[in-house]
Write an enzyme that holds these catalytic residues in place. Structure first.
Site, short mmCIF file in Angstrom:
data_model
loop_
_atom_site.label_atom_id
_atom_site.label_comp_id
_atom_site.label_asym_id
_atom_site.label_seq_id
_atom_site.Cartn_x
_atom_site.Cartn_y
_atom_site.Cartn_z
N GLU A 46 74.88 56.88 40.08
CA GLU A 46 75.30 58.14 39.44
C GLU A 46 75.38 59.24 40.52
O GLU A 46 74.54 59.27 41.43
CB GLU A 46 74.24 58.53 38.40
N ASN A 106 79.79 64.58 33.95
CA ASN A 106 79.09 63.63 34.82
C ASN A 106 79.82 62.29 34.60
O ASN A 106 79.65 61.66 33.57
CB ASN A 106 77.62 63.57 34.40
N LYS A 123 79.54 60.70 31.02
CA LYS A 123 78.18 60.54 30.46
C LYS A 123 78.02 61.26 29.13
O LYS A 123 78.26 62.47 29.03
CB LYS A 123 77.18 61.07 31.48
N GLU A 142 71.02 69.18 33.55
CA GLU A 142 72.30 68.54 33.22
C GLU A 142 72.99 69.23 32.04
O GLU A 142 74.21 69.32 32.00
CB GLU A 142 72.10 67.05 32.92
N CYS A 168 73.04 56.52 33.77
CA CYS A 168 71.63 56.93 33.81
C CYS A 168 70.95 57.01 32.45
O CYS A 168 70.62 56.01 31.87
CB CYS A 168 71.47 58.23 34.59
N ASN A 193 69.88 58.41 38.59
CA ASN A 193 69.01 59.26 39.42
C ASN A 193 67.80 59.56 38.54
O ASN A 193 67.84 60.45 37.69
CB ASN A 193 69.67 60.60 39.74
N1 CDV Z 1 69.92 61.49 35.58
C1 CDV Z 1 69.27 61.16 34.46
O1 CDV Z 1 69.88 60.99 33.42
N2 CDV Z 1 67.91 61.06 34.52
C2 CDV Z 1 67.07 60.78 33.40
C3 CDV Z 1 65.69 61.37 33.59
C4 CDV Z 1 65.71 62.84 33.52
C5 CDV Z 1 64.73 60.87 32.55
C6 CDV Z 1 66.91 59.29 33.12
O2 CDV Z 1 67.02 58.90 31.96
O3 CDV Z 1 66.63 58.53 34.05
#
Ligand code: CDV
Length: 311
Positions: A46, A106, A123, A142, A168, A193
């Site tokens: 990501e 994103n 996303k 975000e 993510c 991330n």
């Molecule tokens: N970049 C993300 O979406 N990170 C989230 C963190 C904040 C929990 C994740 O679900 O990994």
């Protein structure tokens, strides 16, 4: 056998001061390794081109815009597309997208082996908050910098397989896998991330975070009889540790390959798409076994409503 040799291209931390060109050089090195390993597809994380900028509070939109791409490929990313085409490797990576209409997402893209973009995903599940939160150890903005994706969860025919993407936090939501599972998905790729500690609970550290990540991806793979490839940005970003733990999961939910480091590392596995068929025609034959008449709440209701509160 429909084998796709997949390279999960984990990346170590990217510092705020690191230029797009420097990051693309690192991605080119991973692509070259993937070519040596005869990969058909390389999966990057990501927001692969920059640091995870949503941890930084910004009020000036011009500054925010510096983290976004207005074209794909653009001048900094064209070398990636050229190299992927030269090597004959399909790829997917995440980036911050600003559209011509001024919308912010994103995003991740998927190419075929000629470097042509065949799929785009934005996303849907944006974690975090939109205003400065003094109660957190660090920010996760975000919801401030992106709007939720508007493309749903499509799948594409690429490399003779049905492929889908998520990003993510999406990986923690079973609905994401099932949306793609209902379209016959065989391979789901995702980048992440994930901070090594929970900004709202310092007791939740690396061990627990890795467990939850793996739990989510292995369950999604098993319950939809699909391969899942989860690729991290790990290591330190300007003093902020990111969890690594990139994995390749087979359609039975077993991890078949995993990263050993928190840095730039290519994890390779030959994934046979035909292994999805057994689960899809037996225990997870959706057409025979799903009971949609009992699933209305899943799309009709967002939060919890206790039975004694229902109208
Ligand atoms: N970049 C993300 O979406 N990170 C989230 C963190 C904040 C929990 C994740 O679900 O990994």
């Amino acid at each position: 056998m429909r084998e796709i040799v997949i390279g999960a291209a984990q990346m170590g931390g990217i510092q705020k001061a690191e230029s797009r060109e420097a990051v693309v050089d690192r991605m080119l090195a991973l692509l070259a390794q993937a070519a040596e390993a005869k990969c058909d597809l390389v999966v990057f994380p990501e927001l692969a081109l920059t640091t995870f900028f949503p941890r930084w509070w910004m009020e000036d939109q011009d500054e925010v815009d510096t983290w976004f791409e207005t074209e794909m490929p653009g001048p900094a990313t064209q070398p990636l597309f050229d190299a992927a085409k030269r090597h004959g490797i399909a790829m997917t990576f995440g980036y911050a997208e600003k559209t011509p209409e001024g919308r912010y997402f994103n995003t991740s893209i998927l190419t075929d082996k000629s470097g042509t973009i065949v799929g785009k995903y934005r996303k849907v599940h944006l974690p975090g908050h939109s205003e400065y939160d003094h109660d957190r150890a660090f920010q996760h903005l975000e919801k401030r910098y992106f709007e939720p994706g508007d493309l749903g969860f499509p799948v594409w025919r690429n490399l003779d397989a049905w492929m889908g993407m998520c990003i993510c936090n999406d990986r923690r939501w079973p609905e994401v896998y099932r949306e793609m599972g209902l379209q016959g998905v065989e391979l789901i790729t995702l980048g992440y991330n994930t901070p090594s500690v929970n900004s709202q609970d310092s007791a939740e550290g690396l061990k627990e975070r890795l467990y939850h990540s793996e739990l989510s991806m292995t369950a999604g793979a098993y319950q939809n009889a699909a391969w899942v490839v989860g690729v991290a940005k790990g290591g330190d970003e300007d003093g902020h540790p990111l969890m690594a733990g990139s994995i390749i999961v087979d359609p039975n939910g077993f991890v078949v390959a995993r990263a050993k480091t928190e840095g730039d590392e290519l994890v390779v596995h030959a994934c046979d798409m035909d292994l999805c068929a057994f689960g899809k025609r037996t225990i997870f034959d959706f057409a025979r076994h799903r009971r949609v008449e009992h699933y209305g709440r899943i799309t009709g209701q967002t939060g919890v409503i206790l039975p004694n509160e229902a109208g």
